[in-house]
Design a protein around this motif. Structure first.
Motif, PDB file in Angstrom:
ATOM      1  N   ILE A 162      -9.896  -7.897  16.645  1.00 29.14           N
ATOM      2  CA  ILE A 162      -9.030  -6.732  16.375  1.00 29.14           C
ATOM      3  C   ILE A 162      -7.973  -7.153  15.359  1.00 29.14           C
ATOM      4  O   ILE A 162      -7.185  -8.059  15.632  1.00 29.14           O
ATOM      5  N   ALA A 163      -7.973  -6.495  14.208  1.00 30.21           N
ATOM      6  CA  ALA A 163      -6.911  -6.757  13.227  1.00 30.21           C
ATOM      7  C   ALA A 163      -5.718  -5.913  13.648  1.00 30.21           C
ATOM      8  O   ALA A 163      -5.808  -4.689  13.735  1.00 30.21           O
ATOM      9  N   HIS A 164      -4.617  -6.611  13.949  1.00 24.99           N
ATOM     10  CA  HIS A 164      -3.452  -5.904  14.476  1.00 24.99           C
ATOM     11  C   HIS A 164      -2.211  -6.569  13.924  1.00 24.99           C
ATOM     12  O   HIS A 164      -2.068  -7.788  13.987  1.00 24.99           O
ATOM     13  N   ILE A 186     -10.689  -2.305  12.709  1.00 30.84           N
ATOM     14  CA  ILE A 186      -9.561  -1.969  11.838  1.00 30.84           C
ATOM     15  C   ILE A 186      -9.080  -0.572  12.242  1.00 30.84           C
ATOM     16  O   ILE A 186      -9.889   0.361  12.347  1.00 30.84           O
ATOM     17  N   GLY A 187      -7.774  -0.446  12.453  1.00 31.78           N
ATOM     18  CA  GLY A 187      -7.239   0.835  12.928  1.00 31.78           C
ATOM     19  C   GLY A 187      -7.108   1.865  11.822  1.00 31.78           C
ATOM     20  O   GLY A 187      -7.196   1.538  10.641  1.00 31.78           O
ATOM     21  N   PRO A 188      -6.896   3.124  12.205  1.00 33.17           N
ATOM     22  CA  PRO A 188      -6.638   4.180  11.217  1.00 33.17           C
ATOM     23  C   PRO A 188      -5.185   4.072  10.713  1.00 33.17           C
ATOM     24  O   PRO A 188      -4.488   3.112  11.069  1.00 33.17           O
ATOM     25  N   GLU A 189      -4.737   5.049   9.934  1.00 31.59           N
ATOM     26  CA  GLU A 189      -3.366   5.004   9.380  1.00 31.59           C
ATOM     27  C   GLU A 189      -2.322   4.753  10.464  1.00 31.59           C
ATOM     28  O   GLU A 189      -1.344   4.050  10.248  1.00 31.59           O
ATOM     29  N   GLY A 190      -2.534   5.356  11.636  1.00 29.78           N
ATOM     30  CA  GLY A 190      -1.559   5.232  12.723  1.00 29.78           C
ATOM     31  C   GLY A 190      -1.739   3.969  13.560  1.00 29.78           C
ATOM     32  O   GLY A 190      -1.020   3.760  14.546  1.00 29.78           O
ATOM     33  N   GLY A 191      -2.695   3.128  13.217  1.00 33.98           N
ATOM     34  CA  GLY A 191      -2.938   1.893  13.970  1.00 33.98           C
ATOM     35  C   GLY A 191      -3.616   2.151  15.321  1.00 33.98           C
ATOM     36  O   GLY A 191      -3.885   3.299  15.693  1.00 33.98           O
ATOM     37  N   PHE A 192      -3.892   1.078  16.053  1.00 28.60           N
ATOM     38  CA  PHE A 192      -4.460   1.211  17.402  1.00 28.60           C
ATOM     39  C   PHE A 192      -3.325   1.445  18.390  1.00 28.60           C
ATOM     40  O   PHE A 192      -2.209   0.949  18.192  1.00 28.60           O
ATOM     41  N   SER A 193      -3.603   2.158  19.461  1.00 30.24           N
ATOM     42  CA  SER A 193      -2.585   2.332  20.496  1.00 30.24           C
ATOM     43  C   SER A 193      -2.540   1.055  21.334  1.00 30.24           C
ATOM     44  O   SER A 193      -3.536   0.316  21.392  1.00 30.24           O
ATOM     45  N   VAL A 208      -6.345 -10.669  15.623  1.00 30.98           N
ATOM     46  CA  VAL A 208      -6.101 -11.503  14.445  1.00 30.98           C
ATOM     47  C   VAL A 208      -5.062 -10.880  13.522  1.00 30.98           C
ATOM     48  O   VAL A 208      -4.889  -9.662  13.470  1.00 30.98           O
ATOM     49  N   SER A 209      -4.411 -11.776  12.807  1.00 37.89           N
ATOM     50  CA  SER A 209      -3.427 -11.358  11.813  1.00 37.89           C
ATOM     51  C   SER A 209      -4.041 -11.508  10.428  1.00 37.89           C
ATOM     52  O   SER A 209      -4.822 -12.419  10.167  1.00 37.89           O
ATOM     53  N   LEU A 210      -3.683 -10.581   9.573  1.00 35.52           N
ATOM     54  CA  LEU A 210      -4.097 -10.678   8.163  1.00 35.52           C
ATOM     55  C   LEU A 210      -2.866 -10.923   7.293  1.00 35.52           C
ATOM     56  O   LEU A 210      -2.758 -10.413   6.188  1.00 35.52           O
ATOM     57  N   TYR A 213       2.409  -8.945   6.287  1.00 35.01           N
ATOM     58  CA  TYR A 213       2.763  -7.635   5.737  1.00 35.01           C
ATOM     59  C   TYR A 213       1.768  -6.577   6.160  1.00 35.01           C
ATOM     60  O   TYR A 213       0.610  -6.861   6.438  1.00 35.01           O
ATOM     61  N   ARG A 214       2.240  -5.340   6.181  1.00 30.13           N
ATOM     62  CA  ARG A 214       1.383  -4.247   6.633  1.00 30.13           C
ATOM     63  C   ARG A 214       0.485  -3.791   5.495  1.00 30.13           C
ATOM     64  O   ARG A 214       0.967  -3.343   4.463  1.00 30.13           O
ATOM     65  N   LEU A 215      -0.814  -3.909   5.703  1.00 30.19           N
ATOM     66  CA  LEU A 215      -1.793  -3.518   4.687  1.00 30.19           C
ATOM     67  C   LEU A 215      -2.328  -2.135   5.014  1.00 30.19           C
ATOM     68  O   LEU A 215      -2.367  -1.737   6.183  1.00 30.19           O
ATOM     69  N   ARG A 216      -2.755  -1.425   4.009  1.00 28.52           N
ATOM     70  CA  ARG A 216      -3.479  -0.177   4.282  1.00 28.52           C
ATOM     71  C   ARG A 216      -4.807  -0.552   4.932  1.00 28.52           C
ATOM     72  O   ARG A 216      -5.350  -1.639   4.686  1.00 28.52           O
ATOM     73  N   ALA A 217      -5.336   0.401   5.705  1.00 24.68           N
ATOM     74  CA  ALA A 217      -6.553   0.097   6.474  1.00 24.68           C
ATOM     75  C   ALA A 217      -7.680  -0.419   5.579  1.00 24.68           C
ATOM     76  O   ALA A 217      -8.368  -1.387   5.930  1.00 24.68           O
ATOM     77  N   GLU A 218      -7.872   0.218   4.416  1.00 29.30           N
ATOM     78  CA  GLU A 218      -9.003  -0.207   3.568  1.00 29.30           C
ATOM     79  C   GLU A 218      -8.765  -1.613   3.015  1.00 29.30           C
ATOM     80  O   GLU A 218      -9.702  -2.410   2.865  1.00 29.30           O
TER      81      GLU A 218
HETATM   82  N1  SAH Z   1       1.382   2.245  11.299  1.00 27.94           N
HETATM   83  C1  SAH Z   1       0.330   1.451  11.774  1.00 27.94           C
HETATM   84  C2  SAH Z   1      -0.255   0.639  10.629  1.00 27.94           C
HETATM   85  C3  SAH Z   1      -1.687   0.784  10.521  1.00 27.94           C
HETATM   86  S1  SAH Z   1      -2.373  -0.080   9.189  1.00 27.94           S
HETATM   87  C4  SAH Z   1       0.805   0.589  12.901  1.00 27.94           C
HETATM   88  O1  SAH Z   1       2.000   0.505  13.072  1.00 27.94           O
HETATM   89  O2  SAH Z   1       0.019   0.004  13.650  1.00 27.94           O
HETATM   90  C5  SAH Z   1      -4.067   0.189   9.540  1.00 27.94           C
HETATM   91  C6  SAH Z   1      -4.790  -0.962  10.184  1.00 27.94           C
HETATM   92  O3  SAH Z   1      -4.892  -2.038   9.264  1.00 27.94           O
HETATM   93  C7  SAH Z   1      -4.156  -1.564  11.406  1.00 27.94           C
HETATM   94  O4  SAH Z   1      -4.445  -0.842  12.579  1.00 27.94           O
HETATM   95  C8  SAH Z   1      -4.794  -2.953  11.430  1.00 27.94           C
HETATM   96  O5  SAH Z   1      -6.089  -2.896  11.993  1.00 27.94           O
HETATM   97  C9  SAH Z   1      -4.900  -3.278   9.957  1.00 27.94           C
HETATM   98  N2  SAH Z   1      -3.787  -4.100   9.441  1.00 27.94           N
HETATM   99  C10 SAH Z   1      -2.891  -3.755   8.484  1.00 27.94           C
HETATM  100  N3  SAH Z   1      -2.058  -4.786   8.202  1.00 27.94           N
HETATM  101  C11 SAH Z   1      -2.465  -5.820   8.984  1.00 27.94           C
HETATM  102  C12 SAH Z   1      -2.008  -7.187   9.153  1.00 27.94           C
HETATM  103  N4  SAH Z   1      -0.997  -7.660   8.474  1.00 27.94           N
HETATM  104  N5  SAH Z   1      -2.664  -7.943  10.060  1.00 27.94           N
HETATM  105  C13 SAH Z   1      -3.700  -7.465  10.774  1.00 27.94           C
HETATM  106  N6  SAH Z   1      -4.146  -6.202  10.669  1.00 27.94           N
HETATM  107  C14 SAH Z   1      -3.564  -5.386   9.774  1.00 27.94           C
END
Ligand code: SAH
Length: 230
Positions: A162-164, A186-193, A208-210, A213-218
């Motif tokens: 799970i990328a989170h 990989i979660g949608p725009e709103g992430g996984f609950s 797992v961490s990527l 920084y917060r990346l867009r889902a794609e």
């Molecule tokens: N607003 C959401 C962000 C979702 S980003 C939130 O707060 O959870 C969409 C998806 O991309 C996330 O659910 C996750 O699966 C993945 N993602 C984005 N950045 C990531 C990171 N730095 N590490 C791991 N997963 C990431």
């Protein structure tokens, strides 16, 4: 040489046929002529070398000169991605995932998924273009509208990744060992609950961490799959 796609139902012992869009591409985009040689795949692991015999309005007939079967090689990695509201972003994620070599695509219906998505037919055509682009001979299996718990039930023998983005104890993805059958979530725009993350983790999933920084889902899908597949 150019690679075309045709389903196994259009392939006989000595001949094969391209139809509809593939036939149009053959004649109009690639300007192929009778006598020209080209590659064809059935998306089921076989690469054919064929020579064009006739070009009709909607079909191209060809004689098969060689067939080579390639067994599917590991890793078997499936991308399970939350349906994104922005269709073009979801299409990009799928196209890139197939180019990178996923063996399957799951479109997830999660708690934070908004309405949207793409038809199964559109999904198939993106996958076909992407295998041709990357000259692959396996068409990924497509599963739509699965909830995370459906995935756990239907794919019990896979490792769940799970990328989170939240949490300090996430494993950097490059530290995972390779070789197993993986599903990258990989979660949608709103992430996984939180309850979805808990459920997958309780079933043996690794978070797992990527990166920090917060990346867009794609972007997350491409970054994660690059680590697992290349
Ligand atoms: N607003 C959401 C962000 C979702 S980003 C939130 O707060 O959870 C969409 C998806 O991309 C996330 O659910 C996750 O699966 C993945 N993602 C984005 N950045 C990531 C990171 N730095 N590490 C791991 N997963 C990431």
């Amino acid at each position: 040489m150019e690679l075309f796609f045709t389903p196994s139902s259009c392939i006989n012992d000595e001949t094969l046929e391209l139809t509809d869009q593939e036939a149009r591409h053959f004649a109009q985009v690639f300007r192929k002529r009778e006598g020209d040689s080209f590659w064809v795949t059935d998306g089921e692991g076989t690469l054919y070398t064929a020579q064009c015999v006739s070009i009709g309005k909607r079909t191209v007939e060809a004689r098969i000169s060689k067939r080579t079967f390639t067994g599917q090689t590991p890793p078997h990695t499936i991308l399970a991605i939350g349906v994104l509201k922005k269709k073009d972003r979801l299409e990009t994620a799928i196209e890139k995932a197939v180019e990178l070599g996923v063996s399957g695509i799951i479109l997830l219906n999660t708690q934070h998924t908004e309405k949207g998505g793409i038809s199964e037919q559109r999904l198939r055509s993106i996958c076909i273009s992407a295998i041709k682009q990357s000259q692959r001979v396996w068409l990924p299996a497509i599963h739509v509208n699965l909830k995370p718990d459906d995935v756990l039930r239907q794919f019990p023998d896979h490792r769940y990744i799970i990328a989170h983005e939240k949490g300090n104890d996430n494993t950097p993805i490059r530290e995972l060992t390779t070789g197993s059958k993986d599903i990258l979530f990989i979660g949608p725009e709103g992430g996984f609950s939180p309850s979805e993350v808990d459920m997958i983790r309780t079933s043996g999933g690794v978070i797992v961490s990527l990166g920090d920084y917060r990346l867009r889902a794609e972007t997350a899908a491409i970054a994660g799959l690059s680590q697992l597949l290349i």
